[in-house]
Design a protein around this motif. Structure first.
Motif, PDB file in Angstrom:
ATOM      1  N   ASN B  84      -1.764  13.537   2.125  1.00  0.00           N
ATOM      2  CA  ASN B  84      -2.395  14.659   2.835  1.00  0.00           C
ATOM      3  C   ASN B  84      -3.281  14.244   3.989  1.00  0.00           C
ATOM      4  OD1 ASN B  84      -2.862  15.297  -0.380  1.00  0.00           O
ATOM      5  ND2 ASN B  84      -1.874  16.940   0.755  1.00  0.00           N
ATOM      6  N   GLY B 154      -2.669   7.874  -3.628  1.00  0.00           N
ATOM      7  CA  GLY B 154      -3.104   8.980  -4.477  1.00  0.00           C
ATOM      8  C   GLY B 154      -4.322   8.614  -5.307  1.00  0.00           C
ATOM      9  N   ILE B 206       2.656  -5.140   0.786  1.00  0.00           N
ATOM     10  CA  ILE B 206       3.712  -4.184   0.453  1.00  0.00           C
ATOM     11  C   ILE B 206       3.977  -4.318  -1.038  1.00  0.00           C
ATOM     12  CG2 ILE B 206       6.073  -3.448   0.952  1.00  0.00           C
ATOM     13  CD1 ILE B 206       5.801  -5.305   3.532  1.00  0.00           C
TER      14      ILE B 206
HETATM   15  C1  LIG Z   1       1.167  19.722  -2.066  1.00  0.00           C
HETATM   16  C2  LIG Z   1       0.564  18.372  -2.340  1.00  0.00           C
HETATM   17  C3  LIG Z   1      -0.018  18.131  -3.577  1.00  0.00           C
HETATM   18  C4  LIG Z   1      -0.589  16.882  -3.856  1.00  0.00           C
HETATM   19  N1  LIG Z   1      -1.178  16.679  -5.072  1.00  0.00           N
HETATM   20  C5  LIG Z   1      -1.755  15.464  -5.327  1.00  0.00           C
HETATM   21  C6  LIG Z   1      -2.363  15.207  -6.581  1.00  0.00           C
HETATM   22  O1  LIG Z   1      -2.352  16.035  -7.491  1.00  0.00           O
HETATM   23  N2  LIG Z   1      -2.938  13.991  -6.782  1.00  0.00           N
HETATM   24  C7  LIG Z   1      -2.905  13.014  -5.847  1.00  0.00           C
HETATM   25  O2  LIG Z   1      -3.427  11.924  -6.097  1.00  0.00           O
HETATM   26  N3  LIG Z   1      -2.303  13.221  -4.671  1.00  0.00           N
HETATM   27  C8  LIG Z   1      -1.734  14.422  -4.394  1.00  0.00           C
HETATM   28  N4  LIG Z   1      -1.122  14.621  -3.191  1.00  0.00           N
HETATM   29  C9  LIG Z   1      -0.976  13.493  -2.291  1.00  0.00           C
HETATM   30  C10 LIG Z   1       0.370  12.745  -2.502  1.00  0.00           C
HETATM   31  O3  LIG Z   1       1.398  13.664  -2.722  1.00  0.00           O
HETATM   32  C11 LIG Z   1       0.367  11.827  -3.681  1.00  0.00           C
HETATM   33  O4  LIG Z   1      -0.704  10.919  -3.651  1.00  0.00           O
HETATM   34  C12 LIG Z   1       1.680  11.059  -3.814  1.00  0.00           C
HETATM   35  O5  LIG Z   1       1.634  10.273  -4.961  1.00  0.00           O
HETATM   36  C13 LIG Z   1       1.980  10.155  -2.654  1.00  0.00           C
HETATM   37  O6  LIG Z   1       3.235   9.556  -2.903  1.00  0.00           O
HETATM   38  P1  LIG Z   1       4.239   9.318  -1.718  1.00  0.00           P
HETATM   39  O7  LIG Z   1       5.407   8.592  -2.261  1.00  0.00           O
HETATM   40  O8  LIG Z   1       4.530  10.587  -1.026  1.00  0.00           O
HETATM   41  O9  LIG Z   1       3.348   8.368  -0.816  1.00  0.00           O
HETATM   42  P2  LIG Z   1       3.199   8.289   0.750  1.00  0.00           P
HETATM   43  O10 LIG Z   1       2.553   9.532   1.254  1.00  0.00           O
HETATM   44  O11 LIG Z   1       4.495   7.923   1.335  1.00  0.00           O
HETATM   45  O12 LIG Z   1       2.199   7.081   0.875  1.00  0.00           O
HETATM   46  C14 LIG Z   1       0.890   7.200   0.463  1.00  0.00           C
HETATM   47  C15 LIG Z   1       0.107   5.944   0.888  1.00  0.00           C
HETATM   48  O13 LIG Z   1       0.522   4.857   0.098  1.00  0.00           O
HETATM   49  C16 LIG Z   1       1.020   3.810   0.909  1.00  0.00           C
HETATM   50  N5  LIG Z   1       2.174   3.252   0.224  1.00  0.00           N
HETATM   51  C17 LIG Z   1       3.299   3.899  -0.159  1.00  0.00           C
HETATM   52  N6  LIG Z   1       4.129   3.041  -0.757  1.00  0.00           N
HETATM   53  C18 LIG Z   1       3.538   1.837  -0.752  1.00  0.00           C
HETATM   54  C19 LIG Z   1       3.918   0.547  -1.210  1.00  0.00           C
HETATM   55  N7  LIG Z   1       5.082   0.336  -1.814  1.00  0.00           N
HETATM   56  N8  LIG Z   1       3.058  -0.486  -1.013  1.00  0.00           N
HETATM   57  C20 LIG Z   1       1.864  -0.290  -0.422  1.00  0.00           C
HETATM   58  N9  LIG Z   1       1.460   0.903   0.032  1.00  0.00           N
HETATM   59  C21 LIG Z   1       2.289   1.963  -0.133  1.00  0.00           C
HETATM   60  C22 LIG Z   1       1.370   4.442   2.210  1.00  0.00           C
HETATM   61  O14 LIG Z   1       1.256   3.516   3.265  1.00  0.00           O
HETATM   62  C23 LIG Z   1       0.340   5.518   2.321  1.00  0.00           C
HETATM   63  O15 LIG Z   1      -0.835   4.995   2.847  1.00  0.00           O
HETATM   64  C24 LIG Z   1      -0.570  15.875  -2.895  1.00  0.00           C
HETATM   65  C25 LIG Z   1       0.023  16.128  -1.651  1.00  0.00           C
HETATM   66  C26 LIG Z   1       0.576  17.354  -1.373  1.00  0.00           C
HETATM   67  C27 LIG Z   1       1.191  17.587  -0.060  1.00  0.00           C
END
Ligand SMILES: Cc1cc2nc3c(=O)[nH]c(=O)nc-3n(C[C@H](O)[C@H](O)[C@H](O)COP(=O)(O)OP(=O)(O)OC[C@H]3O[C@@H](n4cnc5c(N)ncnc54)[C@H](O)[C@@H]3O)c2cc1C
Ligand SMILES: Cc1cc2nc3c(=O)[nH]c(=O)nc-3n(C[C@H](O)[C@H](O)[C@H](O)COP(=O)(O)OP(=O)(O)OC[C@H]3O[C@@H](n4cnc5c(N)ncnc54)[C@H](O)[C@@H]3O)c2cc1C
Lengths: 448, 448
Positions: B84, B154, B206
């Motif tokens: 977000n 997250g 990574i």
């Molecule tokens: C509607 C909505 C609801 C949400 N609810 C929650 C919630 O309840 N709790 C919560 O914690 N978050 C929430 N989020 C935020 C997010 O969805 C979560 O944290 C989710 O787990 C992120 O996963 P992603 O795969 O989309 O990560 P991304 O958004 O792709 O990446 C998140 C971060 O992690 C890094 N990253 C990703 N993969 C790696 C890797 N392999 N190695 C090192 N760094 C990495 C990325 O560079 C980035 O900085 C929400 C977001 C939205 C839009």
């Protein structure tokens, strides 16, 4: 012997039910661990049942109830008789109903089970674990104690660090109860209704079956950690209890010199050390180690679950088993049961009483928080001094569940439970069930 | 386009790895849910990767790392891009490494699993549940979000009422990390060492594999309870969270009029009502009902686990999904992330801001206690007013994890983490990983 009774007729009416009249057996089946208390010892040592019955099913229980009502015989229910306050000692003689032959497990489903009350907790757990479940909590007497006796006279134990105590909503689901009315009925209590029989010392009906929620079974590793300083050990115990990412089942902390009384663990608790006795999920051993390091502790004993299951569990050195082992070494010791609520009070009492009150902490959840409670070992001198120690604790905000009384309301509850009193009026109108234990009843009826 | 680079050579060196250069795809794979914030929207909307790569295994990740180091190309890791705060938006272009093809579950054992980082959380849970386990916690985006992204960006979510947050010791066991050194290495981090990469926005290596602890799987029933009064609903939420005998996984409370934004749940949340959205173990439904009664709530929706699994889970209306649904109705809304710590502060803020800051509570465990946290919906007017709202909350003792910044330290952490900075110096000496996100690094090196 309640000699005015027509025992011949009574025996005849009990046909088909196992009865015991052998005096040695009567003695054994009339007493419990009341002798932990030097106060209760002289008060209860000579109490005896006239007769012990061992029904095998609910119908036989109902038959016994009918006989007792007809002849107005005091009836005291007994599980394994491991209570500490004479809960199951028949103050006025009469019949003791021993439930240990009613030990069937009726069913175990996803997270819930139904049992006959006489089932031993360890035996139950063994079965439940085959399906991936276990009891949410059990006393350190789980190898012999019955589930019915735990509900009737216990409060909590190993597992209470997760689920709180038996009295907490959701920890007992349902019960079937035989009444002592003119025509004994079988009642089914569900949900909050079970509070009417929960920790009622069997004064409120004979529980025949229980429905209880379970916890998911983990492989529990067992660990002893030692500390040079008791208060550091206590803080470690609190931190482990508060560690949301660490899965545990038992957090016990004993001040030096208590470790010295745990003879079988001698080699793991060097003299001068305070110790923590722990059960944690195997998968939490790594983060536990990190926490131990933070607090400067030393892990002196660690068994994985499978290994732990072979020998005596550390659980059998905790809760009131600590008292048991200490008294085996020094029978002049007695104990208290205390909610400290926080570590500041623990420190204050530690400071104030030193070795006269050796602190043994059990961490458990109360209203969502892990708090330190204590089963302190007391170097007993006189009743007056014991009373003074209790008063001093209470004056500083500790809550003491006095284990030196057999009166329900004078122990943990402190107040009369109007719910239980009202229920008793309904199910035991003649006051035959475990007479002398519920103060409220005595005040209301016996003095009329 | 980082145009000084020799992209032809770079492509050649990436042979064997899926690459994406289509501009529409680049746009899609460069952005996340930053648009929840009217502050971040203008700051980040035009940021683009030059190239996206989709390695299928660790060896390919290492190959990409080598290429980036050789050519000094910024590298931003991306999971599903559901963050977000623009966590995965490449501020300085360069390569985005998309992990979604690395989605193998390596093993699931008693309470622990090892996975490749690109596995979607819902997909993982489905597999784990076959063995009786599930994730300890997941965000409301679990259907699409990756485990690597959850650890990288997250904090917690559904399940945090039991296990706290990802940052709590014991909630992540191990990680394999590819470095951006001259010769990229693969590091194995265990235990507390994982804090070096936990919630580091991919600035610290990574992550390719994770080892995570699991929770026992329950059949989770889903329930909506409505209340005429928000503060009663909040007190109910606290009581349920503190109910040690009640097994739950989600305790969400939304003040009226938030229910009105949850279009799909309209019929279950009448206008004027505040609501609680809950996941509880099926076996805790009875005691839940008793608790609802105590607080005068009305159960308007109740699905047993099997039924709940068929449709959309209530989980997808909680945590930041509440914001998502509200913004679908009224895009001028934005949000905050707040630790209130207790209900007194909730009441004070409710009183003070009324409908400008609509309170949405998520209960979660912090250091052993269930506390109310909030993802309030804010009727946005100006940056100044938003800042004033934040300040006012902080002045009254709330802690705000500001979601209107993409800077690591300005969000939840507030302080520079010396551990993470030291680790970055070691594994990313050229500062290529997600540049511009870690303030400490910028201050130490970029201004030299
Ligand atoms: C509607 C909505 C609801 C949400 N609810 C929650 C919630 O309840 N709790 C919560 O914690 N978050 C929430 N989020 C935020 C997010 O969805 C979560 O944290 C989710 O787990 C992120 O996963 P992603 O795969 O989309 O990560 P991304 O958004 O792709 O990446 C998140 C971060 O992690 C890094 N990253 C990703 N993969 C790696 C890797 N392999 N190695 C090192 N760094 C990495 C990325 O560079 C980035 O900085 C929400 C977001 C939205 C839009
Ligand atoms: C060394 C030691 C350690 C202990 N540790 C703990 C502990 O950790 N936690 C704890 O809570 N307790 C503890 N206790 C107390 C006791 O062992 C437990 O509470 C145990 O569960 C009692 O079970 P029992 O079968 O022995 O019950 P009993 O002692 O036989 O009975 C207990 C009470 O319940 C009543 N009762 C029994 N069955 C029924 C029934 N079917 N219907 C109605 N009433 C009934 C009896 O009348 C009596 O009042 C300990 C005791 C000792 C001696």
């Amino acid at each position: 012997m309640t000699s005015s009774l027509d025992w011949q007729a009574i025996h005849a009416e009990l046909t088909g039910i196992e009865t015991i009249t052998d005096p040695q057996q009567l003695t054994k089946l009339s007493l419990d661990y009341y002798h932990f208390s030097p106060i209760l010892q002289p008060q209860l040592a000579d109490k005896r049942a006239d007769l012990v019955v061992r029904p095998v099913n609910e119908a036989q229980v109902q038959q016994v109830a009918q006989v007792c009502v007809r002849h107005k015989i005091p009836l005291t229910v007994r599980g394994a008789g491991t209570g500490n306050y004479g809960q199951c000692i028949p103050l006025m003689g009469g019949i003791v109903l021993d439930t240990t032959r009613m030990n069937q497990i009726l069913w175990i489903k996803e997270g819930v089970a139904a049992v006959e009350v006489g089932v031993k907790m360890a035996a139950f757990d063994k079965q439940a674990r085959l399906q991936g479940w276990e009891l949410r909590m059990y006393p350190s007497t789980y190898r012999t104690a019955t589930l019915g006796g735990f509900i009737g006279g216990g409060s909590g134990g190993i597992g209470s660090i997760n689920y709180g105590q038996l009295r907490d909503r959701g920890n007992v689901y349902g019960a079937r109860v035989v009444t002592l009315e003119d025509h004994p009925r079988i009642l089914t209590l569900r949900g909050d209704e079970v509070q009417q029989i929960n920790h009622a010392y069997g004064t409120n009906g004979i529980i025949t079956q229980l429905e209880i929620p379970l916890a998911p079974a983990y492989p529990w590793a067992e660990v002893i950690v030692t500390f040079g300083d008791f208060l550091t050990a206590a803080r470690f115990g609190q931190a482990l209890s508060d560690g949301d990412g660490l899965v545990k089942k038992l957090v016990t902390v004993c001040a030096d010199p208590i470790g010295g009384y745990l003879t079988a663990l001698q080699e793991f608790i060097p003299p001068g050390q305070s110790c923590a006795l722990l059960m944690v999920a195997e998968s939490s051993l790594d983060p536990l180690e990190a926490l131990v390091k933070d607090y400067g502790g030393t892990i002196t004993y660690q068994k994985r679950a499978q290994e732990a299951q072979k020998g005596t569990s550390l659980a059998e050195f905790t809760w009131n088993h600590t008292t048991l082992h200490a008294r085996a070494v020094d029978p002049s010791l007695t104990y208290l049961q205390t909610f400290y609520f926080d570590l500041e009070r623990v420190a204050a009492m530690y400071e104030q009483f030193g070795d006269e009150v050796m602190i043994h902490l059990e961490f458990l959840r109360v209203a969502g928080r892990a708090i330190p409670a204590g089963l302190q070992l007391v170097r007993y001198t006189t009743p007056e001094r014991l009373g003074a120690i209790i008063e001093c604790h209470e004056a500083q905000g500790c809550a003491i569940a006095n284990p030196h009384t057999y009166i329900l309301e004078d122990g943990g509850r402190k107040v009369i439970d109007p719910l239980q009193l009202a229920f008793k009026e309904q199910v035991d109108p003649y006051g035959l069930l475990n007479p002398g234990k519920m103060r409220a009843w005595g005040e209301k009826f016996d003095r009329k």
